[in-house]
Design a protein around this motif. Structure first.
Motif, PDB file in Angstrom:
ATOM      1  N   GLU A  68      -8.355   3.736  11.403  1.00 22.68           N
ATOM      2  CA  GLU A  68      -9.260   3.319  10.375  1.00 22.68           C
ATOM      3  C   GLU A  68     -10.340   2.306  10.918  1.00 22.68           C
ATOM      4  N   LEU A  69      -9.862   1.418  11.584  1.00 22.15           N
ATOM      5  CA  LEU A  69     -11.024   0.433  12.126  1.00 22.15           C
ATOM      6  C   LEU A  69     -12.265   1.126  12.990  1.00 22.15           C
ATOM      7  N   VAL A  70     -11.781   1.689  13.955  1.00 18.27           N
ATOM      8  CA  VAL A  70     -12.652   2.468  15.060  1.00 18.27           C
ATOM      9  C   VAL A  70     -13.413   3.364  14.388  1.00 18.27           C
ATOM     10  N   THR A  71     -12.944   4.360  13.365  1.00 17.49           N
ATOM     11  CA  THR A  71     -13.353   5.254  12.682  1.00 17.49           C
ATOM     12  C   THR A  71     -14.682   4.625  11.759  1.00 17.49           C
ATOM     13  N   ASN A  72     -14.085   3.422  11.115  1.00 17.22           N
ATOM     14  CA  ASN A  72     -15.241   2.855  10.490  1.00 17.22           C
ATOM     15  C   ASN A  72     -16.410   2.230  11.223  1.00 17.22           C
ATOM     16  N   ALA A  73     -15.921   1.670  12.499  1.00 18.06           N
ATOM     17  CA  ALA A  73     -17.050   1.345  13.507  1.00 18.06           C
ATOM     18  C   ALA A  73     -18.183   2.403  14.017  1.00 18.06           C
ATOM     19  N   LEU A  83     -12.326  -2.429  21.104  1.00 18.17           N
ATOM     20  CA  LEU A  83     -11.204  -2.454  20.608  1.00 18.17           C
ATOM     21  C   LEU A  83     -10.196  -3.531  21.340  1.00 18.17           C
ATOM     22  N   THR A  84      -9.679  -4.388  20.856  1.00 19.70           N
ATOM     23  CA  THR A  84      -8.699  -5.159  21.559  1.00 19.70           C
ATOM     24  C   THR A  84      -7.388  -5.216  20.970  1.00 19.70           C
ATOM     25  N   LEU A  85      -6.344  -5.012  21.570  1.00 22.74           N
ATOM     26  CA  LEU A  85      -5.008  -5.304  21.343  1.00 22.74           C
ATOM     27  C   LEU A  85      -4.431  -6.396  21.753  1.00 22.74           C
ATOM     28  N   GLU A  86      -3.795  -7.404  21.459  1.00 22.47           N
ATOM     29  CA  GLU A  86      -3.205  -8.471  21.820  1.00 22.47           C
ATOM     30  C   GLU A  86      -1.772  -9.036  21.069  1.00 22.47           C
ATOM     31  N   THR A  95      -8.243  -5.953  16.936  1.00 23.72           N
ATOM     32  CA  THR A  95      -9.369  -6.395  16.877  1.00 23.72           C
ATOM     33  C   THR A  95     -10.820  -5.342  17.136  1.00 23.72           C
ATOM     34  N   VAL A  96     -11.590  -5.048  16.220  1.00 18.96           N
ATOM     35  CA  VAL A  96     -12.519  -4.247  16.385  1.00 18.96           C
ATOM     36  C   VAL A  96     -13.729  -4.651  16.341  1.00 18.96           C
ATOM     37  N   TRP A  97     -14.736  -4.781  17.171  1.00 21.56           N
ATOM     38  CA  TRP A  97     -16.162  -5.423  16.999  1.00 21.56           C
ATOM     39  C   TRP A  97     -16.923  -4.317  17.143  1.00 21.56           C
ATOM     40  N   ASP A  98     -18.050  -4.451  16.214  1.00 16.79           N
ATOM     41  CA  ASP A  98     -19.146  -3.273  16.324  1.00 16.79           C
ATOM     42  C   ASP A  98     -20.413  -4.079  16.044  1.00 16.79           C
ATOM     43  N   SER A  99     -21.555  -3.483  16.395  1.00 15.23           N
ATOM     44  CA  SER A  99     -22.946  -4.065  16.359  1.00 15.23           C
ATOM     45  C   SER A  99     -23.413  -4.393  15.138  1.00 15.23           C
ATOM     46  N   SER A 100     -23.289  -3.722  13.780  1.00  8.66           N
ATOM     47  CA  SER A 100     -23.468  -3.844  12.809  1.00  8.66           C
ATOM     48  C   SER A 100     -23.393  -5.240  11.850  1.00  8.66           C
ATOM     49  N   THR A 101     -24.221  -5.837  11.511  1.00 11.52           N
ATOM     50  CA  THR A 101     -24.021  -6.970  10.709  1.00 11.52           C
ATOM     51  C   THR A 101     -23.607  -7.076   9.324  1.00 11.52           C
ATOM     52  N   THR A 102     -23.690  -5.770   9.039  1.00  5.56           N
ATOM     53  CA  THR A 102     -23.162  -5.575   7.478  1.00  5.56           C
ATOM     54  C   THR A 102     -21.725  -5.671   7.268  1.00  5.56           C
ATOM     55  N   LEU A 103     -21.304  -6.297   6.474  1.00  5.78           N
ATOM     56  CA  LEU A 103     -19.580  -6.540   6.352  1.00  5.78           C
ATOM     57  C   LEU A 103     -19.219  -5.512   5.519  1.00  5.78           C
ATOM     58  N   LYS A 138     -20.482  -7.781  13.994  1.00  7.55           N
ATOM     59  CA  LYS A 138     -18.979  -8.381  13.323  1.00  7.55           C
ATOM     60  C   LYS A 138     -17.816  -7.969  14.184  1.00  7.55           C
ATOM     61  N   ARG A 139     -16.860  -8.758  13.675  1.00  4.54           N
ATOM     62  CA  ARG A 139     -15.329  -8.652  14.345  1.00  4.54           C
ATOM     63  C   ARG A 139     -14.443  -8.456  13.274  1.00  4.54           C
ATOM     64  N   ILE A 140     -13.600  -7.348  13.171  1.00  6.64           N
ATOM     65  CA  ILE A 140     -12.638  -7.220  12.112  1.00  6.64           C
ATOM     66  C   ILE A 140     -11.138  -7.313  12.765  1.00  6.64           C
TER      67      ILE A 140
END
Length: 160
Positions: A68-73, A83-86, A95-103, A138-140
């Motif tokens: 879901e998170l990677v699809t949205n990104a 994508l980071t898994l810890e 954790t998924v980071w993408d370049s859009s600042t839109t929350l 942003k980072r989710i």
């Protein structure tokens, strides 16, 4: 947990436990399956290499959250996503980071709405969910408990 060298006190430094984590960048929508595979492989290594318990529920939930998170990104942000898994405190932080600042818009549950239920689902199956605006993008972060708890719900929250 502190791990010490057997010769500690004889000039040797104590060992420092490193977090167990993996990161990967994804650039195309066809890589969403690869992100799920990376999550599955990471969870399998937690069991086989590190001896950590990973329930079947956690295996499915982490892959769902990653998907879901990677699809949205990939759908809403230009460029790659990371994508980071810890592992932390008996749970996997996705954790998924993408370049859009839109929350992301987190919509209220609506059983007649078709689509756009991804974040609603993620929030329902995770112990915690956070969104942070970064200097770039942003980072989710969503946290999924690894082991089933008979006193908890499917997300690992304690039932009262």
């Amino acid at each position: 947990m502190d791990l010490a060298c057997p010769d500690e006190g004889q000039g040797q430094q104590p060992l420092v436990e490193r977090p167990i984590s993996v990161s990967a960048a994804f650039e195309g929508s066809e890589e969403i399956g690869a992100a799920r595979d990376a999550a599955r492989d990471f969870l399998m290594s937690l069991q086989t290499v590190h001896g950590l318990p990973v329930s079947q529920r956690a295996m499915g939930m982490v892959q769902l959250v990653v998907s879901e998170l990677v699809t949205n990104a990939r759908k809403y942000a230009p460029g790659p996503c990371l994508l980071t898994l810890e592992v932390s405190e008996g749970a996997v932080e996705v954790t998924v980071w993408d370049s859009s600042t839109t929350l992301p818009a987190i919509l209220a549950p609506d059983p007649v709405r078709v689509g756009q239920h991804g974040l609603e689902i993620v929030m329902a199956v995770c112990r915690s969910f956070e969104v942070h605006r970064e200097p770039v993008g942003k980072r989710i972060r969503a946290t999924v408990v690894l082991a089933d708890d008979p006193g908890g719900d499917a997300a690992g929250r304690q039932m009262m």
